[in-house]
Design an enzyme around this catalytic site. Structure first.
Site, PDB file in Angstrom:
ATOM      1  N   CYS A 129     -27.574  24.512   0.277  1.00  0.00           N
ATOM      2  CA  CYS A 129     -27.383  23.301  -0.577  1.00  0.00           C
ATOM      3  C   CYS A 129     -26.438  23.817  -1.681  1.00  0.00           C
ATOM      4  CB  CYS A 129     -28.597  22.687  -0.937  1.00  0.00           C
ATOM      5  SG  CYS A 129     -29.485  21.819   0.561  1.00  0.00           S
ATOM      6  N   HIS A 130     -26.849  24.513  -2.406  1.00  0.00           N
ATOM      7  CA  HIS A 130     -26.343  24.879  -3.684  1.00  0.00           C
ATOM      8  C   HIS A 130     -25.912  26.255  -3.976  1.00  0.00           C
ATOM      9  CE1 HIS A 130     -28.536  20.869  -3.963  1.00  0.00           C
ATOM     10  NE2 HIS A 130     -27.367  20.690  -4.399  1.00  0.00           N
TER      11      HIS A 130
END
Lengths: 197, 418
Positions: free
Chosen positions: A161-162
């Site tokens: 995701c990040h």
């Protein structure tokens, strides 16, 4: 009209004849010499506040995890079939738990990392009960995604995701996540069986 | 500005009813006799387009709710049944999913129009703040709606957004468990999101009514940013002038909407959401819907969890303070040469952040997002207050009529025609 009515009411309920608006009910004169209207005003307000709270709390608390969810607290996993180097994901409390059978190199990498390089300093020994078995909650401590195993420069996990990077001890090394992957409560029931929760 | 109506019902029943509930008179003064600045352009049609989109989303949504099952085990299959078995289910669902994107497209044009022409300035501050509240409710509604199909992207989106609250010190974890109704996003989460996804649009309707009420108290802004001085000279009647213009703009907008629905219905959807949610794995590349991408990019640009979440919420909350951040008394960018440059730079920042939010994380995208996020905040916090002090604005026309007549070179008919 309203003022007129209130004035008349005052003349009935307040022999002193003091003409007060609602806000003046708590003036010093009223506190020193409370009459029936002041009492009813405060008592009604107090009961109203308690009543609102008593109704609001069930409406809020109903959203918390219910009894059946809380009951699913522990699972037993057979780890005998997990090969060295393999990561197995099991479901605990509706989310993933990683059980990693670490290789010698992965253990050495984790043990030999100086604490000064860590964002959330913890030694590898603090995070495992048996060095070859790493058991961590598979939820990125940033925003809850499930990290991918054997990825990233440390060969631990990488969050899709990040971009948070974890090492082979599940410790945060790069990216926005603030904490290491959580270690759940667990116990080895035998060499081939572990109880999580 | 309302109260221009001297509506008298024609029938005896109409007069009897009007004296008991004057709703026809209210409608007449609001949507027939209501004076509209004669110089407004097509950007002002987006209010009507948004009202239509809200109604369309509610109608298609109520119909979908007749076939949808809000359960972690059945939701995905019920969407498949809507797409394959329910009569016209595919059409209604594509209208609803693409309708959300069209709704946001229209609201972004509406918001940027308000920024460009200074529509947030006195006496329209409350009108603007109500608009920001509508925008917030729209984002919450769209987010929860995206979770309902229970695809893998639905699940990842629900996890990431609800996990934003875990950044709150001390109580964050408890708040997240409360939102989830468990230790992770699951069946209870889906059920409550469905309940709220059904509720929030009606709350939007409520705030929209306040928004329109506030609009009709202050009157519409216009491209010149000069207030109406003479109702006879500066305005035309809402019906037929604005009504027909809005309907024409709406028809053009519906062509675009229909093109998406019938030719590229899945263009804005993510292929990963055609895979059922799996709590044990996250798709390799997660992205939110396009209309949330700029805020997602701001979140990713900041390496610290709490600071990133604060920046994300600040980026939205700051919009509500724009009426007080902008210190210039001149409304329209037409007469603000410096503001006009910074406005377009701000647009570039927003669009750029949106693009970066859709890309995979790398050092280059992170740094670019930091630069653009800086630009986003600098425009709101630094440029808006500062420009009012240093900018030399152009001379403004004395009235709307003067501006129109100067452009046309002669008196024009509409105001006389009334």
């Amino acid at each position: 009209m309203a003022a007129h009515r209130r004035g008349r009411a005052n003349s009935i309920f307040r022999p002193t004849g003091r003409r007060g608006r609602l806000g003046e009910h708590l003036s010093s004169a009223a506190v020193e010499n409370p009459n029936r209207r002041d009492f009813l005003f405060i008592a009604t307000g107090a009961v109203g506040a308690v009543g609102v709270g008593a109704v609001a709390w069930p409406l809020i608390d109903q959203m918390n995890p219910d009894a059946s969810t809380l009951a699913l607290a522990s699972i037993e996993v057979d780890i005998g079939a997990i090969a060295e180097g393999q990561i197995v994901t099991v479901k605990w409390r509706g989310g993933p738990v990683f059980i990693r059978h670490r290789t010698k190199k992965e253990i050495d990498d984790a043990v030999n990392t100086p604490l000064s390089e860590l964002k959330d300093p913890q030694t590898d020994q603090q995070r495992v009960k048996r060095p070859e078995w790493l058991i961590v909650v598979g939820i990125c401590t940033h925003l809850g995604c499930v990290p991918l195993g054997h990825e990233g420069p440390y060969g631990g996990w990488k969050c899709p995701c990040h971009g948070s990077i974890y090492d082979t001890s599940g410790r945060i090394r790069q990216g926005p996540a603030p904490l290491n992957l959580a270690v759940p409560e667990y116990a080895f029931l035998s060499d081939a069986k572990v109880k999580i929760g | 500005m309302s109260g221009n109506s001297n509506y008298v019902p024609k029938s005896a029943f109409g007069r009897w009813f009007e004296s008991r509930l004057p709703i026809m008179g209210l409608a007449h003064s609001s949507f027939v006799a209501y004076p509209v600045p004669r110089n407004i352009n097509y950007l002002w049609a987006f209010g009507a387009i948004l009202a239509f989109m809200l109604a369309a989303q509610i109608v298609t949504g109520v119909v979908l709710a007749m076939h949808y099952v809000p359960s972690a085990t059945l939701a995905f299959a019920s969407i498949e049944r809507i797409m394959r078995d329910v009569n016209y289910g595919w059409l209604i669902r594509y209208l609803h999913t693409n309708g959300a994107s069209m709704f946001f497209l229209a609201v972004y044009i509406h918001i940027f129009r308000g920024l460009y022409y200074g529509s947030y300035k006195a006496p329209r501050e409350v009108l603007w703040v109500l608009g920001v509240i509508i925008y917030l409710l729209m984002m919450a509604t769209a987010f929860m709606g995206y979770v309902l199909p229970w695809g893998s992207m639905s699940f990842a989106g629900a996890t990431v957004i609800t996990s934003l609250f875990t950044a709150i010190p001390l109580v964050g974890g408890g708040v997240a468990h409360w939102l989830w109704g468990g230790y992770a996003v699951g069946d209870p989460t889906l059920n409550r999101f469905f309940s709220l996804h059904y509720l929030l649009p009606f709350m939007i309707v409520g705030v929209v009514l306040l928004h329109i009420w506030a609009l009709h108290v202050a009157g519409q802004n216009n491209p010149e940013g000069v207030e109406v001085k003479n109702v006879e000279r500066d305005t035309v009647a809402f019906t037929p002038y604005a009504t027909i213009k809005d309907l024409f703009a709406l028809s053009l907008f519906l062509i675009l909407y229909a093109w998406f629905v019938f030719y590229i219905p899945n263009y804005l959807l993510d292929a990963d959401n055609s895979v059922v949610a799996n709590p044990l794995s996250t798709p390799a590349h997660i992205v939110p819907e396009w209309y949330l991408l700029p805020f997602y990019a701001i979140l990713r640009a900041i390496p610290d969890k709490l600071a990133g979440v604060v920046a994300l919420f600040a980026a939205i909350a700051l919009l509500a303070f724009v009426p007080w951040l902008d210190t210039s008394p001149v409304k329209s960018a037409k007469y603000r040469p410096l503001f006009r440059i910074f406005f377009w730079a701000f647009v570039v920042c927003c669009v750029g952040l949106g693009y970066l939010g859709s890309q995979e994380v790398s050092d280059a995208t992170t740094w670019a997002a930091r630069v653009l996020a800086f630009g986003y905040f600098a425009f709101l916090i630094v440029v808006l207050p500062l420009l009012g002090l240093i900018e030399k604005t152009k001379p403004m026309p004395a009235s709307i009529a003067d501006a129109v007549l100067a452009k046309k070179g002669g008196p024009s008919a509409p105001s006389a025609a009334r």
